[in-house]
Design an enzyme around this catalytic site. Structure first.
Site, PDB file in Angstrom:
ATOM      1  N   ASP A  46      27.922  19.345  -5.115  1.00 20.87           N
ATOM      2  CA  ASP A  46      27.815  18.349  -4.046  1.00 20.87           C
ATOM      3  C   ASP A  46      26.935  18.857  -2.900  1.00 20.87           C
ATOM      4  OD1 ASP A  46      28.276  15.930  -2.841  1.00 20.87           O
ATOM      5  OD2 ASP A  46      30.300  16.402  -2.156  1.00 20.87           O
ATOM      6  N   ASN A  48      23.601  17.667  -2.223  1.00 24.11           N
ATOM      7  CA  ASN A  48      22.145  17.585  -2.412  1.00 24.11           C
ATOM      8  C   ASN A  48      21.491  16.743  -1.316  1.00 24.11           C
ATOM      9  OD1 ASN A  48      22.486  18.990  -4.753  1.00 24.11           O
ATOM     10  ND2 ASN A  48      22.162  17.247  -6.127  1.00 24.11           N
ATOM     11  N   TRP A  51      21.574  18.464   2.071  1.00 26.73           N
ATOM     12  CA  TRP A  51      20.621  19.578   2.062  1.00 26.73           C
ATOM     13  C   TRP A  51      19.222  19.053   2.382  1.00 26.73           C
ATOM     14  CZ3 TRP A  51      16.154  20.522  -0.688  1.00 26.73           C
ATOM     15  CH2 TRP A  51      15.643  21.830  -0.625  1.00 26.73           C
ATOM     16  N   HIS A  63      18.230  16.401  -4.900  1.00 27.46           N
ATOM     17  CA  HIS A  63      18.641  16.360  -6.311  1.00 27.46           C
ATOM     18  C   HIS A  63      17.707  17.227  -7.153  1.00 27.46           C
ATOM     19  CE1 HIS A  63      21.552  13.451  -5.232  1.00 27.46           C
ATOM     20  NE2 HIS A  63      20.717  12.447  -5.064  1.00 27.46           N
ATOM     21  N   SER A  91      29.104  10.645 -11.258  1.00 32.90           N
ATOM     22  CA  SER A  91      30.446  10.073 -11.431  1.00 32.90           C
ATOM     23  C   SER A  91      30.356   8.587 -11.743  1.00 32.90           C
ATOM     24  CB  SER A  91      31.281  10.292 -10.167  1.00 32.90           C
ATOM     25  OG  SER A  91      30.894   9.371  -9.162  1.00 32.90           O
ATOM     26  N   THR A  92      31.451   8.033 -12.237  1.00 39.19           N
ATOM     27  CA  THR A  92      31.480   6.585 -12.512  1.00 39.19           C
ATOM     28  C   THR A  92      31.351   5.788 -11.210  1.00 39.19           C
ATOM     29  OG1 THR A  92      33.903   6.787 -12.570  1.00 39.19           O
ATOM     30  CG2 THR A  92      32.780   6.630 -14.683  1.00 39.19           C
ATOM     31  N   GLU A  93      31.585   6.443 -10.079  1.00 39.86           N
ATOM     32  CA  GLU A  93      31.457   5.775  -8.775  1.00 39.86           C
ATOM     33  C   GLU A  93      30.037   5.908  -8.206  1.00 39.86           C
ATOM     34  OE1 GLU A  93      34.152   7.805  -9.551  1.00 39.86           O
ATOM     35  OE2 GLU A  93      35.295   5.989  -9.972  1.00 39.86           O
ATOM     36  N   TRP A  95      27.339   4.903  -9.331  1.00 41.35           N
ATOM     37  CA  TRP A  95      26.506   3.697  -9.538  1.00 41.35           C
ATOM     38  C   TRP A  95      26.417   2.872  -8.268  1.00 41.35           C
ATOM     39  CZ3 TRP A  95      23.815   3.853 -13.868  1.00 41.35           C
ATOM     40  CH2 TRP A  95      24.356   4.473 -15.004  1.00 41.35           C
ATOM     41  N   ARG A  97      25.444   3.784  -5.511  1.00 42.66           N
ATOM     42  CA  ARG A  97      24.334   4.246  -4.647  1.00 42.66           C
ATOM     43  C   ARG A  97      23.103   3.339  -4.787  1.00 42.66           C
ATOM     44  NH1 ARG A  97      24.568  10.789  -4.420  1.00 42.66           N
ATOM     45  NH2 ARG A  97      26.805  10.909  -4.006  1.00 42.66           N
ATOM     46  N   LEU A 157      27.623  30.188 -24.615  1.00 41.08           N
ATOM     47  CA  LEU A 157      28.170  29.379 -23.511  1.00 41.08           C
ATOM     48  C   LEU A 157      28.139  27.889 -23.841  1.00 41.08           C
ATOM     49  CD1 LEU A 157      28.933  29.353 -20.325  1.00 41.08           C
ATOM     50  CD2 LEU A 157      26.555  28.646 -20.048  1.00 41.08           C
ATOM     51  N   ARG A 220      37.875  17.555  -1.763  1.00 37.24           N
ATOM     52  CA  ARG A 220      38.513  16.523  -2.592  1.00 37.24           C
ATOM     53  C   ARG A 220      37.977  16.613  -4.011  1.00 37.24           C
ATOM     54  NH1 ARG A 220      35.617  13.488   1.351  1.00 37.24           N
ATOM     55  NH2 ARG A 220      33.517  13.006   0.626  1.00 37.24           N
TER      56      ARG A 220
HETATM   57  C1  IPE Z   1      31.146  13.824  -6.576  1.00 36.37           C
HETATM   58  O1  IPE Z   1      30.334  13.841  -5.452  1.00 36.37           O
HETATM   59  C2  IPE Z   1      30.342  13.487  -7.796  1.00 36.37           C
HETATM   60  C3  IPE Z   1      29.358  14.481  -8.201  1.00 36.37           C
HETATM   61  C4  IPE Z   1      29.157  15.638  -7.656  1.00 36.37           C
HETATM   62  C5  IPE Z   1      28.563  14.112  -9.338  1.00 36.37           C
HETATM   63  P1  IPE Z   1      30.210  12.546  -4.506  1.00 36.37           P
HETATM   64  O2  IPE Z   1      29.245  12.921  -3.464  1.00 36.37           O
HETATM   65  O3  IPE Z   1      29.899  11.353  -5.309  1.00 36.37           O
HETATM   66  O4  IPE Z   1      31.686  12.409  -3.943  1.00 36.37           O
HETATM   67  P2  IPE Z   1      32.243  11.667  -2.661  1.00 36.37           P
HETATM   68  O5  IPE Z   1      31.687  10.281  -2.664  1.00 36.37           O
HETATM   69  O6  IPE Z   1      31.759  12.443  -1.475  1.00 36.37           O
HETATM   70  O7  IPE Z   1      33.719  11.728  -2.800  1.00 36.37           O
HETATM   71  C1  IPE Z   2      25.656  15.647  -5.317  1.00 37.54           C
HETATM   72  O1  IPE Z   2      25.003  15.529  -4.101  1.00 37.54           O
HETATM   73  C2  IPE Z   2      24.929  14.968  -6.442  1.00 37.54           C
HETATM   74  C3  IPE Z   2      25.560  13.724  -6.902  1.00 37.54           C
HETATM   75  C4  IPE Z   2      26.677  13.227  -6.471  1.00 37.54           C
HETATM   76  C5  IPE Z   2      24.855  12.983  -7.919  1.00 37.54           C
HETATM   77  P1  IPE Z   2      25.133  14.224  -3.214  1.00 37.54           P
HETATM   78  O2  IPE Z   2      24.063  13.276  -3.602  1.00 37.54           O
HETATM   79  O3  IPE Z   2      26.516  13.674  -3.258  1.00 37.54           O
HETATM   80  O4  IPE Z   2      24.820  14.812  -1.772  1.00 37.54           O
HETATM   81  P2  IPE Z   2      25.567  14.453  -0.425  1.00 37.54           P
HETATM   82  O5  IPE Z   2      27.017  14.641  -0.668  1.00 37.54           O
HETATM   83  O6  IPE Z   2      25.227  13.040  -0.120  1.00 37.54           O
HETATM   84  O7  IPE Z   2      25.022  15.417   0.559  1.00 37.54           O
HETATM   85 MG    MG Z   3      28.179  13.973  -2.202  1.00 45.25          MG
END
Ligand code: IPE
Ligand code: IPE
Ligand code: MG
Length: 266
Positions: A46, A48, A51, A63, A91-93, A95, A97, A157, A220
């Protein structure tokens, strides 16, 4: 390959730099050893976006850089003897974005594998995918399936990508299958055991994660492996995924090695 032979190679080809020397020294100092290396490490990659934002860059640059971390951490985990590395990639959530970001994320597996698949094959890594395949674009699924196919007989691995993965739907799907089997008279509801449920999860055949790492300061699970993490050790860091280094992984593993896992006992 030992550090010694890597150094020797570099010396021979004249590409040995002072930075290499420093890096190698740091690595050996902090590299975990011993019996209790976690067998399965799962990582919620998490941060990206944050950053990138901190550098005035678009989220997708985060990313893209995160992909380089995947390579680094895969190698490091392999080197210290981790057997399974599960990486939460989408994640399934996710989408929810913006479309452009989702499209970019769906191109990353292809890009990553076009750069790295040969080396993964060479290093005996077995690539797997855990998640719902149906919603993935064809080009994403094709790249992943090629990697799975080309590495399926590898014995090193296991690199398990959680892609379009959600733990709740995974469990609902398992429950549906058990319900179908019960309705068909194949199983008795009262006879259902934890192992029957577990066999229907997408992680079936893998040991539960011993160690869960989440980067970026969020505390979380975001719908990640809720069943499988029941007795895992958790390690959090504020570091954003693109900056997560071998040393952070090793710190996490060394802390894991100091923990007492009691599983409810004494
Ligand atoms: C969790 O990160 C999913 C992945 C790292 C692929 P999210 O950035 O989607 O999580 P939330 O929305 O902060 O909980
Ligand atoms: C994790 O980084 C990658 C994915 C969830 C796909 P994020 O894109 O969630 O980066 P933040 O949390 O918005 O900084
Ligand atoms: Mg995130």
């Amino acid at each position: 390959m030992s550090i010694f032979s890597r150094w020797l190679g570099k010396l021979r080809f004249g590409v040995f730099s002072e930075n290499d020397l420093k890096r190698e020294q740091v690595k050996t100092e902090n590299e975990p050893t011993g019996e209790n290396i976690p067998r399965h490490v799962a990582i919620i990659m998490d941060g990206n976006g944050r950053w990138a934002k901190a550098r005035g860059l678009p989220r997708i640059a985060g990313h893209h850089n995160g992909m380089k971390t995947v390579k680094r951490i895969t190698k490091a985990a392999d080197r210290v003897g981790v057997k399974v590395l599960t990486l939460y990639a989408f994640s399934t959530e996710n989408w929810k974005r913006p479309k452009a970001e989702v499209e970019f994320l769906m191109k990353l597996p292809q890009e990553f594998l076009s750069l790295e698949l040969d080396e993964l094959v060479e290093n005996n890594v077995q690539v797997r995918m855990m998640g719902n395949r149906e919603l993935l674009p064809d080009h994403t699924l094709a790249a992943v399936e090629e990697a799975v196919r080309k590495t399926k007989d590898n014995t090193g691995l296991i690199l398990n990508f959680a892609l379009n993965y959600g733990s709740r739907i995974e469990m609902v799907d398992a429950a549906k299958e058990l319900a179908r089997q019960a309705a068909a008279g194949i199983i008795q509801p009262d006879a259902i055991e934890e192992a029957d449920f577990e066999r229907l999860l997408l992680s079936s055949g893998l040991p539960d994660p011993d160690l869960l790492i989440r980067t970026s300061g969020e505390l979380r699970l975001s719908n990640f492996m809720l069943w499988q993490l029941a007795y895992s050790e958790f390690w959090f860091t504020d570091v954003y995924w693109p900056e997560f280094s071998e040393q952070h992984l090793f710190d996490a593993i060394r802390e894991y090695q100091r923990r007492a896992r009691r599983y409810g006992g004494l």
